[in-house]
Enzyme design. Structure first.
Site, PDB file in Angstrom:
ATOM      1  N   GLY A  26       0.758  -1.138   0.065  1.00  0.00           N
ATOM      2  CA  GLY A  26      -0.150  -0.181  -0.060  1.00  0.00           C
ATOM      3  C   GLY A  26       0.887   1.224   0.239  1.00  0.00           C
ATOM      4  CE  LYS A  67       5.116  12.744  -2.134  1.00  0.00           C
ATOM      5  NZ  LYS A  67       5.724  11.309  -1.833  1.00  0.00           N
TER       6      LYS A  67
HETATM    7  N1  HSE Z   1       3.270   7.003  -3.145  1.00  0.00           N
HETATM    8  C1  HSE Z   1       3.817   7.698  -2.285  1.00  0.00           C
HETATM    9  C2  HSE Z   1       5.473   7.361  -1.726  1.00  0.00           C
HETATM   10  C3  HSE Z   1       2.958   7.860  -1.160  1.00  0.00           C
HETATM   11  O1  HSE Z   1       5.647   6.202  -1.993  1.00  0.00           O
HETATM   12  O2  HSE Z   1       6.215   8.030  -0.974  1.00  0.00           O
HETATM   13  C4  HSE Z   1       3.224   9.492  -0.308  1.00  0.00           C
HETATM   14  O3  HSE Z   1       3.121  10.389  -0.924  1.00  0.00           O
END
Ligand code: HSE
Length: 436
Positions: A187, A205
């Site tokens: 997940g 980000k």
């Molecule tokens: N898919 C993202 C990660 C989740 O693996 O960092 C958090 O933004």
């Protein structure tokens, strides 16, 4: 004082975690916020689905608009994710005069300029700490804790899935796709895992971090992204032999000519703390002119780490409810009318060092040809190793580390090296940063 009423859109991992944290820590949170904060309503696509949270005393609906248009709700938590219909929901909540807290990085990276402009006009806050690096309070650290500095650069492991994959490849010699499947099962990965492995998620980000670090508008379309799917175990091993680790970094750097915004696999010296950030953990180094380098580390995803950031934002909003909107901390750290139009550099203008791996015939003069090309492009070699051939291959691997150079010089040099008759196939290049 009257309790503050919160409506939650989305009761998945982050929504469920947020309900749990707000309930479990309600007393402590009220002591910090100065008021009780209660979730009165929540929306979810499927009301019969099993949840990680207890929804007793929360009025549930399948229609987010029931919450957005409810005059009783003070703060809307957008925890659905994705930049599609959610954008309209957030704009509607703003138009209705509600404060919004979101964990949605793509929404902010792609539509943040518009959202913040509308929020400021309405005098409401849109808070987004959870959008970057999960539970690490990196937005607050840059926007407030480092606000006396000129930020020079930042570099971060800001995608847990990618870091998990690279860590497993290095530690256990596992293959890329095998580890990716595990990250999906656990997940960590995005709904579309190419967002993780191709650097899109990290690009979202980085867009946000660069904006609050340098006081520039959000501009995801100018971020250079390169994924980790081309990284091989061989490169991971050679990097290790040379004293480096390969990490998938988001890098934002202010230079004399503009700003570099780039996400790509990067060799970093193994003695750097950030080189030792493994598994799904995130870490960001931020270098300010006054403070020097600072490092922020923690869980970048997961129900309660992300909820930690969401709840902190909710508390901030509650504390600011009675403040004059003009005197609040600006959404993007700098006053909206003071955002600077600094050029974001195209990749050819990046300045970085490189790891190069190529395969060449094992005969006199071959290495000299390669180094001559590099010299012609003013590229200085830092280290070089030549490996014995594997099996019955006639070409031998040559691995080089270069000093910092202009990317366009490296592109030209690589094209010339690949054109040599004695060199087989493509030159594998990975950027290298010392993070000094
Ligand atoms: N898919 C993202 C990660 C989740 O693996 O960092 C958090 O933004």
């Amino acid at each position: 004082m009257k309790p503050v009423k919160v409506g939650v859109l989305g009761l998945g991992t982050v929504g469920g975690g947020t309900v749990n944290v707000l309930k479990r820590n309600a007393e402590e949170i009220a002591r910090r916020a100065g008021r009780e904060i209660i979730i009165t309503r929540a929306s979810a696509k499927d009301l019969n689905k099993q949840r990680i949270c207890d929804t007793k005393h929360i009025s549930l609906t399948t229609n987010p608009l029931d919450i957005i248009n409810d005059p009783e709700i003070d703060i809307v938590l957008e925890l659905i994710g994705g930049a599609g219909p959610v954008k309209d929901m957030v704009l509607q909540a703003i138009a209705n005069g509600k404060h919004v807290v979101t964990a949605n990085k793509s929404l902010i990276a792609l539509h943040g300029n518009e959202i913040f402009a509308k929020a400021s006009k309405q005098g409401v806050i849109v808070a987004f700490e959870a959008a970057v690096a999960g539970g690490i309070p990196i937005i607050k650290a840059i926007r407030e804790g480092l606000s006396g500095n000129q930020i020079q650069w930042l570099a971060g492991i800001i995608n847990g899935t990618g870091n998990f994959i690279l860590t497993e490849m290095r530690d256990k010699g596992r293959d890329f796709y095998d580890v990716l499947a595990e990250a999906q099962a656990l997940g960590y990965a995005e709904a579309d895992p190419t967002f993780d492995v191709e650097g899109i998620d990290a690009g979202h980000k980085l867009t946000i971090l660069a904006s609050i670090a340098f006081g520039i508008p959000l501009q995801f379309d100018k971020v250079y992204t390169e994924g980790i799917s081309q990284i091989t175990r061989i490169d991971v091993e050679y990097a290790e032999q040379l004293g480096y680790r390969i990490k998938h970094l988001g890098i934002a750097r202010k230079t004399d000519t503009g700003i570099e915004l780039r996400v790509h696999p990067t060799l970093i010296p193994e003695r750097r703390l950030i080189a030792n950030v493994d598994g799904v953990m995130n870490a960001i180094v931020v270098k300010g002119d006054a403070v020097g380098p600072t490092l922020y580390y923690g869980a970048g995803a997961g129900a309660e780490p992300t909820a930690s950031a969401v709840v902190a934002d909710v508390i901030d909003v509650v504390r600011a409810l009675t403040s004059d909107p003009e005197n609040r901390v600006p959404h993007l750290a700098f006053q909206a009318d003071a955002l600077a139009d600094i050029a974001v550099l195209p990749p050819e203008k990046f300045k970085t060092a490189y790891y190069l791996r190529l395969h060449a015939e094992d005969k006199p003069g071959v290495l000299a040809d390669v180094t001559k090309i590099l010299a012609n492009h003013q590229i200085s070699i830092e280290a070089i190793i030549q490996k014995e051939s594997f099996g019955d291959e006639t070409a031998i691997p040559i691995i080089m580390l270069t000093q910092t150079t202009l990317e366009q010089e490296m592109n030209a040099a690589i094209a010339e090296i690949e054109a040599l008759k004695t060199v087989t196939g493509k030159v594998n290049r990975i950027r290298l940063e010392t993070l000094r």
